[in-house]
Design an enzyme around this catalytic site. Sequence first.
Site, short mmCIF file in Angstrom:
data_model
loop_
_atom_site.label_atom_id
_atom_site.label_comp_id
_atom_site.label_asym_id
_atom_site.label_seq_id
_atom_site.Cartn_x
_atom_site.Cartn_y
_atom_site.Cartn_z
N ASP A 74 89.30 -83.51 22.66
CA ASP A 74 89.34 -81.88 22.31
C ASP A 74 89.54 -81.65 20.92
O ASP A 74 90.32 -82.13 20.32
CB ASP A 74 90.61 -81.40 23.07
CG ASP A 74 90.74 -79.92 23.08
OD1 ASP A 74 89.56 -79.41 22.94
OD2 ASP A 74 91.59 -79.32 23.85
N ASN A 80 83.11 -70.25 16.25
CA ASN A 80 82.46 -69.58 17.19
C ASN A 80 82.70 -68.13 16.83
O ASN A 80 81.81 -67.38 16.65
CB ASN A 80 82.64 -69.83 18.32
CG ASN A 80 81.84 -70.57 19.16
OD1 ASN A 80 81.06 -70.99 18.88
ND2 ASN A 80 82.48 -71.23 20.37
N HIS A 113 77.94 -68.20 18.44
CA HIS A 113 77.58 -69.31 19.19
C HIS A 113 76.55 -70.30 18.78
O HIS A 113 76.70 -71.30 18.98
CB HIS A 113 77.37 -68.68 20.80
CG HIS A 113 78.72 -68.11 21.40
ND1 HIS A 113 79.83 -69.03 21.88
CD2 HIS A 113 79.13 -66.96 21.45
CE1 HIS A 113 80.68 -68.06 22.20
NE2 HIS A 113 80.34 -66.92 22.23
N ASP A 151 77.03 -74.05 18.45
CA ASP A 151 76.18 -75.02 19.14
C ASP A 151 75.78 -76.04 18.34
O ASP A 151 75.59 -77.32 18.59
CB ASP A 151 75.16 -74.30 19.90
CG ASP A 151 75.46 -73.30 21.29
OD1 ASP A 151 76.63 -73.88 21.58
OD2 ASP A 151 74.67 -72.72 21.81
N ASP A 205 84.26 -77.53 24.46
CA ASP A 205 84.51 -78.33 23.22
C ASP A 205 85.18 -79.62 23.39
O ASP A 205 85.89 -80.28 22.78
CB ASP A 205 84.91 -77.61 22.13
CG ASP A 205 86.40 -76.93 22.57
OD1 ASP A 205 86.64 -77.18 23.75
OD2 ASP A 205 87.34 -76.49 21.77
#
Length: 294
Positions: A94, A102, A107, A111, A137
């Site tokens: 994680d 973000n 975004h 990405d 994520d």
Amino acid sequence: MGKRAVLVPANSSPERSVEISVTPLKSDGKEILGLVVVMHDTSELRGLTRQMTYQASHDALTGLVNRREFERRLREAMDAAQTGDAGHALCYLDLDRFKVVNDTCGHTAGDNMLREVATIIKDAVRDSDTAGRIGGDEFALLLVGCPLEKARQIADDVVRAVDDYRFVWKDKIFNIGVSIGLVEIGRGGGSIEDIMNSADSACYVAKKQGGLHVHVYSAREEANARHSGEIHWLQKLQGALRDNKFELYYQPIVHAHSSVTNGPGLEVFVRMESENGEPAAPRRNSSVRRSATD
């Protein structure tokens, strides 16, 4: 010969996938005089089939295997562990501080960062291992034929590699981290859901330790955490997010001693749907003293 074959040209032209049909030529006396061989070029069709198979089993953003394919390979490894002596390991990853990227840059930046992190994770493991993206994520590693000590070493290498990484977007530089939960896969390991939940629980403990940690799953520690309700509610919240079981509510803010009911503003809040389909009631920590305005 088989119906499907590969045609290898004598020159340097590329190989072609073909399907072959053979029909005998017979005389009136049923004597075979010859054969008619028809080869149908299926290269394009085979290419499309391979592409569709790849797209169905891989994450479009990172190129890693997707959750469905990862769980299929995990199931195969668990079955092999039941019948053999080789052990395997599962890592649940994680990312830490990903939300900052973000929220700050959007975004598109997130990405791009996920693609770069996926490459770092894949480069840090062995060729025989499987790296997959199983959530926004969240990543996972399946370390096949890997003892626990070696798996811990690989997980530590991943933590260091991600910690050393810097994501640059326009005029901003971000450093992120990763928390990893590690669980050993052996005989009597339970179902695939049990293994995934155990790795997720260990990852949660690693994140609570401040990130940049690898935590090896311990049934005793998980029992203590479940007793306190932390992991139980974490998994419920994650399931509700995955199944879209949150709803947005609002209500007017009004004066307690006024007849005006439309108020100068609104209170907006999110409620989670319970198991019976009703909105879950809010809960308070018993150690928090209720104020006079509650």
